[in-house]
Design a protein around this motif. Structure first.
Motif, PDB file in Angstrom:
ATOM      1  N   ALA A  71       2.625  16.940 -36.532  1.00 33.44           N
ATOM      2  CA  ALA A  71       3.381  16.905 -37.790  1.00 33.44           C
ATOM      3  C   ALA A  71       4.834  16.542 -37.530  1.00 33.44           C
ATOM      4  O   ALA A  71       5.452  15.832 -38.331  1.00 33.44           O
ATOM      5  N   LEU A  72       5.378  17.006 -36.419  1.00 33.12           N
ATOM      6  CA  LEU A  72       6.761  16.682 -36.069  1.00 33.12           C
ATOM      7  C   LEU A  72       6.974  15.178 -35.943  1.00 33.12           C
ATOM      8  O   LEU A  72       8.043  14.667 -36.271  1.00 33.12           O
ATOM      9  N   LYS A  73       5.963  14.474 -35.470  1.00 34.97           N
ATOM     10  CA  LYS A  73       6.066  13.022 -35.314  1.00 34.97           C
ATOM     11  C   LYS A  73       6.385  12.344 -36.645  1.00 34.97           C
ATOM     12  O   LYS A  73       7.066  11.334 -36.683  1.00 34.97           O
ATOM     13  N   HIS A  74       5.912  12.931 -37.746  1.00 33.08           N
ATOM     14  CA  HIS A  74       6.152  12.332 -39.057  1.00 33.08           C
ATOM     15  C   HIS A  74       7.580  12.564 -39.544  1.00 33.08           C
ATOM     16  O   HIS A  74       8.016  11.932 -40.497  1.00 33.08           O
ATOM     17  N   CYS A  75       8.304  13.476 -38.895  1.00 27.32           N
ATOM     18  CA  CYS A  75       9.695  13.751 -39.284  1.00 27.32           C
ATOM     19  C   CYS A  75      10.689  12.854 -38.558  1.00 27.32           C
ATOM     20  O   CYS A  75      11.847  12.792 -38.941  1.00 27.32           O
ATOM     21  N   GLN A  76      10.241  12.169 -37.526  1.00 27.97           N
ATOM     22  CA  GLN A  76      11.134  11.310 -36.778  1.00 27.97           C
ATOM     23  C   GLN A  76      11.645  10.176 -37.659  1.00 27.97           C
ATOM     24  O   GLN A  76      10.878   9.519 -38.355  1.00 27.97           O
ATOM     25  N   GLY A  77      12.946   9.996 -37.642  1.00 26.18           N
ATOM     26  CA  GLY A  77      13.557   8.910 -38.402  1.00 26.18           C
ATOM     27  C   GLY A  77      13.669   9.176 -39.890  1.00 26.18           C
ATOM     28  O   GLY A  77      14.001   8.277 -40.659  1.00 26.18           O
ATOM     29  N   GLN A  78      13.427  10.411 -40.320  1.00 24.18           N
ATOM     30  CA  GLN A  78      13.519  10.694 -41.756  1.00 24.18           C
ATOM     31  C   GLN A  78      14.986  10.754 -42.167  1.00 24.18           C
ATOM     32  O   GLN A  78      15.851  11.060 -41.364  1.00 24.18           O
ATOM     33  N   PRO A  79      15.261  10.476 -43.443  1.00 26.22           N
ATOM     34  CA  PRO A  79      16.659  10.513 -43.906  1.00 26.22           C
ATOM     35  C   PRO A  79      17.227  11.924 -43.881  1.00 26.22           C
ATOM     36  O   PRO A  79      16.486  12.911 -43.977  1.00 26.22           O
TER      37      PRO A  79
ATOM     38  N   ILE B 281      -1.558  20.644 -42.028  1.00 24.85           N
ATOM     39  CA  ILE B 281      -0.102  20.511 -42.103  1.00 24.85           C
ATOM     40  C   ILE B 281       0.287  19.081 -41.767  1.00 24.85           C
ATOM     41  O   ILE B 281       1.091  18.461 -42.458  1.00 24.85           O
ATOM     42  N   THR B 282      -0.314  18.547 -40.716  1.00 27.46           N
ATOM     43  CA  THR B 282      -0.017  17.179 -40.305  1.00 27.46           C
ATOM     44  C   THR B 282      -0.385  16.184 -41.402  1.00 27.46           C
ATOM     45  O   THR B 282       0.384  15.279 -41.726  1.00 27.46           O
ATOM     46  N   ARG B 283      -1.534  16.363 -42.000  1.00 28.92           N
ATOM     47  CA  ARG B 283      -1.969  15.465 -43.083  1.00 28.92           C
ATOM     48  C   ARG B 283      -1.016  15.542 -44.279  1.00 28.92           C
ATOM     49  O   ARG B 283      -0.657  14.524 -44.868  1.00 28.92           O
ATOM     50  N   MET B 284      -0.604  16.755 -44.620  1.00 29.58           N
ATOM     51  CA  MET B 284       0.312  16.929 -45.751  1.00 29.58           C
ATOM     52  C   MET B 284       1.690  16.333 -45.434  1.00 29.58           C
ATOM     53  O   MET B 284       2.321  15.710 -46.296  1.00 29.58           O
ATOM     54  N   MET B 285       2.165  16.512 -44.211  1.00 34.09           N
ATOM     55  CA  MET B 285       3.442  15.918 -43.812  1.00 34.09           C
ATOM     56  C   MET B 285       3.374  14.394 -43.921  1.00 34.09           C
ATOM     57  O   MET B 285       4.311  13.765 -44.404  1.00 34.09           O
ATOM     58  N   ARG B 286       2.277  13.828 -43.475  1.00 32.16           N
ATOM     59  CA  ARG B 286       2.108  12.370 -43.544  1.00 32.16           C
ATOM     60  C   ARG B 286       2.185  11.896 -44.992  1.00 32.16           C
ATOM     61  O   ARG B 286       2.856  10.918 -45.308  1.00 32.16           O
ATOM     62  N   LYS B 287       1.529  12.615 -45.901  1.00 33.55           N
ATOM     63  CA  LYS B 287       1.543  12.238 -47.318  1.00 33.55           C
ATOM     64  C   LYS B 287       2.947  12.362 -47.920  1.00 33.55           C
ATOM     65  O   LYS B 287       3.374  11.500 -48.683  1.00 33.55           O
TER      66      LYS B 287
END
Length: 126
Positions: free
Chosen positions: A114-122, A89-95
């Motif tokens: 995976a949540l870390k990759h959502c920080q600052g998203q539009p 899930i984390t790898r897919m979120m990063r992509k």
């Protein structure tokens, strides 16, 4: 002037035993997106997807769609639709986030990494 709705792309993964459920999940995504005011451009589906995300035709199609200029985000009903394994899930979120698009899960909890990759998203607002 016509109102512009954010364009999002959905992703569904089912096992071969659940193949009939794929249409129900796509319909559920469409209903959710309409309720949120998002334009669902397409839903990409993988059936019996393996562990290697680079072999998932539907997911690779999603990444291509997220690279389009009008794409604002990816929508998934639940993180389990991506994978049962937190590291995948984390790898897919990063992509997905690497395309610059937001990623929104309707329910379920993302793994902390995976949540870390959502920080600052539009935001997906119209």
């Amino acid at each position: 002037m016509t109102k512009s709705y954010p364009v999002v792309y959905g992703y569904v993964r089912v096992s071969d035993r659940q193949e009939g459920a794929a249409q129900e999940l796509r319909d559920e995504l469409a209903t959710w997106c309409a309720r949120e005011g998002w334009h669902l451009g397409a839903v990409f589906t993988d059936v019996s997807a393996g562990i290697d995300v680079d072999d998932r035709i539907g997911f690779l199609g999603l990444l291509d769609a997220l690279a389009l200029p009008q794409a604002r985000g990816a929508v998934v009903l639940d993180p389990a639709q991506l994978s049962p394994r937190p590291e995948l899930i984390t790898r897919m979120m990063r992509k997905m986030r690497a395309t610059g698009s937001a990623v929104v899960c309707r329910s379920g909890e993302l793994p902390p990494m995976a949540l870390k990759h959502c920080q600052g998203q539009p935001e997906l607002t119209s």
